[in-house]
Design a protein around this motif. Structure first.
Motif, mmCIF file in Angstrom:
data_model
loop_
_atom_site.group_PDB
_atom_site.id
_atom_site.type_symbol
_atom_site.label_atom_id
_atom_site.label_comp_id
_atom_site.label_asym_id
_atom_site.label_seq_id
_atom_site.Cartn_x
_atom_site.Cartn_y
_atom_site.Cartn_z
ATOM 1 N N ILE B 62 24.300 -9.991 14.790
ATOM 2 C CA ILE B 62 24.104 -8.806 13.940
ATOM 3 C C ILE B 62 24.432 -7.539 14.724
ATOM 4 C CG2 ILE B 62 22.309 -7.358 12.879
ATOM 5 C CD1 ILE B 62 20.940 -9.881 11.889
ATOM 6 N N GLU B 63 24.027 -7.550 15.984
ATOM 7 C CA GLU B 63 24.198 -6.335 16.800
ATOM 8 C C GLU B 63 25.607 -6.185 17.373
ATOM 9 O OE1 GLU B 63 21.071 -6.745 19.642
ATOM 10 O OE2 GLU B 63 19.510 -6.174 18.204
ATOM 11 N N SER B 64 26.383 -7.258 17.296
ATOM 12 C CA SER B 64 27.734 -7.215 17.870
ATOM 13 C C SER B 64 28.662 -6.346 17.027
ATOM 14 C CB SER B 64 28.298 -8.631 17.943
ATOM 15 O OG SER B 64 29.681 -8.593 18.188
ATOM 16 N N LYS B 65 29.624 -5.743 17.699
ATOM 17 C CA LYS B 65 30.614 -4.947 16.982
ATOM 18 C C LYS B 65 31.836 -5.768 16.593
ATOM 19 C CE LYS B 65 29.418 -0.386 18.674
ATOM 20 N NZ LYS B 65 29.418 0.388 19.919
ATOM 21 N N ALA B 66 31.973 -6.968 17.169
ATOM 22 C CA ALA B 66 33.156 -7.791 16.901
ATOM 23 C C ALA B 66 33.154 -8.267 15.453
ATOM 24 C CB ALA B 66 33.163 -8.992 17.849
ATOM 25 N N ALA B 67 34.320 -8.186 14.818
ATOM 26 C CA ALA B 67 34.427 -8.526 13.390
ATOM 27 C C ALA B 67 34.007 -9.965 13.127
ATOM 28 C CB ALA B 67 35.847 -8.275 12.905
ATOM 29 N N LYS B 68 34.392 -10.899 14.024
ATOM 30 C CA LYS B 68 34.056 -12.310 13.749
ATOM 31 C C LYS B 68 32.547 -12.543 13.876
ATOM 32 C CE LYS B 68 34.644 -14.489 18.244
ATOM 33 N NZ LYS B 68 35.147 -15.587 19.047
ATOM 34 N N HIS B 69 31.919 -11.832 14.772
ATOM 35 C CA HIS B 69 30.454 -11.928 14.882
ATOM 36 C C HIS B 69 29.796 -11.358 13.627
ATOM 37 C CE1 HIS B 69 30.749 -11.946 19.570
ATOM 38 N NE2 HIS B 69 31.085 -13.113 19.030
ATOM 39 N N GLN B 70 30.326 -10.236 13.176
ATOM 40 C CA GLN B 70 29.805 -9.609 11.962
ATOM 41 C C GLN B 70 29.919 -10.559 10.770
ATOM 42 O OE1 GLN B 70 28.441 -6.363 11.136
ATOM 43 N NE2 GLN B 70 27.891 -6.712 13.265
ATOM 44 N N SER B 157 21.046 -1.281 20.225
ATOM 45 C CA SER B 157 21.567 -0.038 20.782
ATOM 46 C C SER B 157 22.611 0.533 19.831
ATOM 47 C CB SER B 157 22.146 -0.283 22.160
ATOM 48 O OG SER B 157 23.265 -1.121 22.055
ATOM 49 N N GLY B 158 22.903 1.787 20.011
ATOM 50 C CA GLY B 158 23.850 2.420 19.104
ATOM 51 C C GLY B 158 23.529 3.888 19.019
ATOM 52 N N THR B 159 24.547 4.684 18.797
ATOM 53 C CA THR B 159 24.306 6.121 18.769
ATOM 54 C C THR B 159 23.957 6.601 17.373
ATOM 55 O OG1 THR B 159 26.676 6.340 18.584
ATOM 56 C CG2 THR B 159 25.723 6.739 20.749
ATOM 57 N N SER B 160 24.315 5.809 16.328
ATOM 58 C CA SER B 160 24.004 6.287 14.982
ATOM 59 C C SER B 160 22.740 5.627 14.473
ATOM 60 C CB SER B 160 25.177 6.011 14.035
ATOM 61 O OG SER B 160 24.874 4.972 13.154
ATOM 62 N N LEU B 161 21.838 6.453 13.969
ATOM 63 C CA LEU B 161 20.582 5.927 13.426
ATOM 64 C C LEU B 161 20.874 4.962 12.286
ATOM 65 C CD1 LEU B 161 17.531 5.852 13.117
ATOM 66 C CD2 LEU B 161 17.693 7.877 11.687
ATOM 67 N N GLY B 162 21.860 5.303 11.458
ATOM 68 C CA GLY B 162 22.214 4.448 10.316
ATOM 69 C C GLY B 162 22.551 3.040 10.777
ATOM 70 N N GLY B 163 23.341 2.951 11.840
ATOM 71 C CA GLY B 163 23.729 1.646 12.360
ATOM 72 C C GLY B 163 22.549 0.885 12.919
ATOM 73 N N VAL B 164 21.744 1.559 13.724
ATOM 74 C CA VAL B 164 20.569 0.912 14.330
ATOM 75 C C VAL B 164 19.610 0.436 13.233
ATOM 76 C CG1 VAL B 164 18.540 1.291 15.767
ATOM 77 C CG2 VAL B 164 20.750 2.209 16.478
ATOM 78 N N ALA B 165 19.411 1.282 12.236
ATOM 79 C CA ALA B 165 18.463 0.958 11.166
ATOM 80 C C ALA B 165 18.953 -0.234 10.354
ATOM 81 C CB ALA B 165 18.264 2.178 10.258
ATOM 82 N N GLN B 166 20.260 -0.268 10.077
ATOM 83 C CA GLN B 166 20.812 -1.401 9.323
ATOM 84 C C GLN B 166 20.575 -2.697 10.086
ATOM 85 O OE1 GLN B 166 24.913 -1.136 8.096
ATOM 86 N NE2 GLN B 166 25.133 -3.360 7.983
ATOM 87 N N LYS B 167 20.859 -2.673 11.402
ATOM 88 C CA LYS B 167 20.682 -3.876 12.212
ATOM 89 C C LYS B 167 19.219 -4.306 12.212
ATOM 90 C CE LYS B 167 24.703 -2.673 14.921
ATOM 91 N NZ LYS B 167 25.177 -1.904 16.079
ATOM 92 N N THR B 168 18.316 -3.350 12.298
ATOM 93 C CA THR B 168 16.893 -3.698 12.306
ATOM 94 C C THR B 168 16.486 -4.307 10.963
ATOM 95 O OG1 THR B 168 16.539 -1.844 13.793
ATOM 96 C CG2 THR B 168 14.579 -2.811 12.784
ATOM 97 N N ARG B 169 16.991 -3.735 9.883
ATOM 98 C CA ARG B 169 16.660 -4.289 8.563
ATOM 99 C C ARG B 169 17.156 -5.720 8.418
ATOM 100 N NH1 ARG B 169 14.879 -2.055 3.726
ATOM 101 N NH2 ARG B 169 16.133 -3.675 2.777
ATOM 102 N N GLU B 170 18.350 -5.979 8.922
ATOM 103 C CA GLU B 170 18.873 -7.345 8.836
ATOM 104 C C GLU B 170 18.085 -8.277 9.749
ATOM 105 O OE1 GLU B 170 23.417 -6.384 7.364
ATOM 106 O OE2 GLU B 170 23.078 -6.556 9.515
ATOM 107 N N THR B 171 17.656 -7.738 10.889
ATOM 108 C CA THR B 171 16.824 -8.530 11.801
ATOM 109 C C THR B 171 15.496 -8.910 11.143
ATOM 110 O OG1 THR B 171 17.864 -7.485 13.717
ATOM 111 C CG2 THR B 171 15.731 -8.508 14.080
ATOM 112 N N ILE B 172 14.917 -7.958 10.387
ATOM 113 C CA ILE B 172 13.678 -8.250 9.655
ATOM 114 C C ILE B 172 13.868 -9.488 8.774
ATOM 115 C CG2 ILE B 172 12.140 -7.444 7.799
ATOM 116 C CD1 ILE B 172 12.557 -4.592 8.800
ATOM 117 N N LEU B 173 14.993 -9.529 8.079
ATOM 118 C CA LEU B 173 15.252 -10.643 7.156
ATOM 119 C C LEU B 173 15.284 -11.974 7.913
ATOM 120 C CD1 LEU B 173 18.006 -9.030 4.893
ATOM 121 C CD2 LEU B 173 15.558 -9.265 4.403
#
Lengths: 361, 361
Positions: B62-70, B157-173
């Protein structure tokens, strides 16, 4: 119907009793003649000369949805830009019944008495429904309306706050070009209208009433923090004691908020519009504030920030409108919402699906 | 470096002392073998079986930036969706030094003692700079970290709150799919991170310290209004009196806010993580809240609203990113900004000029 009431208001403002139209046809003819004569050049010249009729006409162009009116409005604003930015912009908010109109009438009469030119505008995105609840009933400011140095204009109508706020901001510019050095912008707490007014003014005044000891109940999200001053109105006869108590409590509440970037410490005051008491003090407070922020550079800085905010806000609003107006998005959105409610997709997967349906070029 | 500390943390969590790697090559080989083995099917099975290693690996995707990981992350989340939504999500905020880690450690130990499975996540968009200031130093939760029923994961990690928050929400799931029935999400007041955490949790806890009578100074914009409870930590030894006073003042301040849509009345409490006092009461408060909102339907309604909010937020963020990344926009924006500062254009004219440079199709 709307046009008629507009021309009536203008006549009142000029203090000339309006002759009864001999027939609806004559009225139509008059309106059409005035329209024909309003070239961009004439409007700009009229505005710079302080002609209220021309100013009103230009504001009507700003408020119009027709593309050619929008074009002309843009030209007028552009030509006026060099003459803007010379006023003090004051936001005033408070729930209906708090006495904003009487307060503005008293403050306005004082200001024109001191030689100021005063424009009173409003931001009320709901006014298209309520047919102009704010400033609609000009009889509430019947003395101020007669002053040639005062210009009162009801809220632009429209269902979107963004649209109404944009029109009001552009109207501010024209009023400044017409020489109005104090601009009051009134709003009630409808949705985010207070935030919008806060973002277009230099000083934000919150009006309150003293109640039965529960003045601080129902403080609306973020409004107190925006206030540069709180004025408790109707501090007269049997209300005086309650108003003083409210003042103490509001001062205590204001104390809870962090130091403002302006370096200003907001305070609460009492006044009575009915007895014309305490209004002068409120104006003194505003003057003190303006002196402080002009000295420390915050005045200029805040206006720059406001411009950047409105630029970004307009881009954001337009991008979203374009996206959601794009063919097929509405149906796809409903579908994705439904999948989301059934826990079959996440907000992010749904958003990504929708975003690939409309690309930028 | 990062990978090493990750595998260390996992070993610690399982309570097994980690053998020293004989050489960096062996470590590399081990990591690579684990990577190869992680098919989507295996990850999903592992997560549903509560395997922390698989869960960690999926979160890394989830936290990876690589397209295949995504892509793989999306598949894993999709397969897990039917098993989500079964936890209580609790947001915890407070300034650094307020004692969030010790509080979470004590609360967490109680919860696993009662048979709960607990996941501790964090939202800290600054952590990429500070190398994981929140939860980074796991020694601060050294007892909790040893519990097999607890899963602790530092902020993406990440500089944008939007990105960090999205990853955390997906992690919650994913944590929910792995059977964690209590999810704690920690944040510090960095930018809008508290709003983000509030928007992904069922209950929002604000942690405070008692000070020298000025507890209410510096209340941050909107944070108090989001709180479902305030807990004043470090109410021990000579702090007890000050903490009680702070509690009274916070209760008074909470009283200023309007009734919550949840029907819940927020209150302030004191606790001591050091002496393990008052923590149980905080959990009781959370349980009472959850019971109330499950009964009155607010729990379900709020989660639906949160999903809609994240959907719209993601669309909005992406639209803006696409726009400002579009060729030529950056230069044109700088140019328009400069014209605006010189008072040669308005925010709206500038926005319209920019918007016509990038159209949607």
């Amino acid at each position: 119907m709307k046009k008629q009431s507009k021309s009536k208001a203008l006549s009142e403002k000029e203090g000339i009793p309006q002759p009864a139209h001999s027939s609806p046809d004559v009225a139509k003819q008059l309106i059409s003649r005035r329209r024909r004569s309003a070239t961009t050049e004439e409007l700009v010249q009229g505005i710079l000369a302080g002609d209220q009729t021309r100013l009103s006409r230009a504001i009507t162009l700003i408020e119009s949805k027709a593309a050619k009116h929008q074009d002309q409005a843009r030209q007028v604003i552009e030509a006026c830009l060099a003459h803007t930015n010379r006023s003090v912009r004051i936001g005033i908010t408070g729930v209906p019944g708090v006495g904003k109109s009487s307060f503005i009438e008293q403050l306005g009469l004082q200001l024109v008495g001191q030689g100021h030119k005063l424009a009173v505008l409003a931001v009320d995105p709901s006014s298209s429904l309520s047919k102009g609840s704010i400033l609609g009933d000009k009889t509430r400011m019947e003395e101020l309306v007669k002053q040639p140095q005062a210009f009162i204009r009801p809220s632009a109508s429209g269902t979107s706050l963004g649209g109404v706020a944009q029109k009001t901001r552009e109207t501010i510019l024209l009023c400044e070009a017409a020489g109005y050095d104090v601009i009051l912008i009134e709003t009630v707490g409808v949705g985010q209208s207070e935030t919008a007014v806060h973002s277009m003014t230099d000083f934000f005044l919150l009006m309150k009433l003293a109640g039965a000891g529960d003045e601080l109940q129902g403080i609306k999200r973020g409004i107190m923090e925006m206030a540069d001053a709180i004025v408790i109105n109707k501090a007269d006869s049997e209300n005086v004691k309650a108003a003083k108590l409210a003042k103490t409590e509001f001062n205590r509440a204001l104390h809870l908020y962090p130091q403002k970037a302006s370096g200003w410490t907001p305070k609460a005051f009492t006044c009575s519009s009915l007895k014309n008491q305490g209004i002068e003090e409120v104006w003194d407070v505003i003057c003190n504030y303006i002196e402080l922020v002009r000295d420390n550079g915050y005045f200029e800085q805040k206006r720059k920030e406001q411009n950047r905010y409105w630029l970004m806000q307009t881009i954001q609003d337009s991008l979203q409108q374009r996206f959601f107006d794009h063919p097929g998005i509405k149906e796809a959105l409903d579908e994705q919402m439904s999948l989301m409610e059934q826990n079959k997709t996440t907000p992010f997967a749904a958003a990504n699906y929708l975003l690939q349906l409309a690309t930028i070029s």
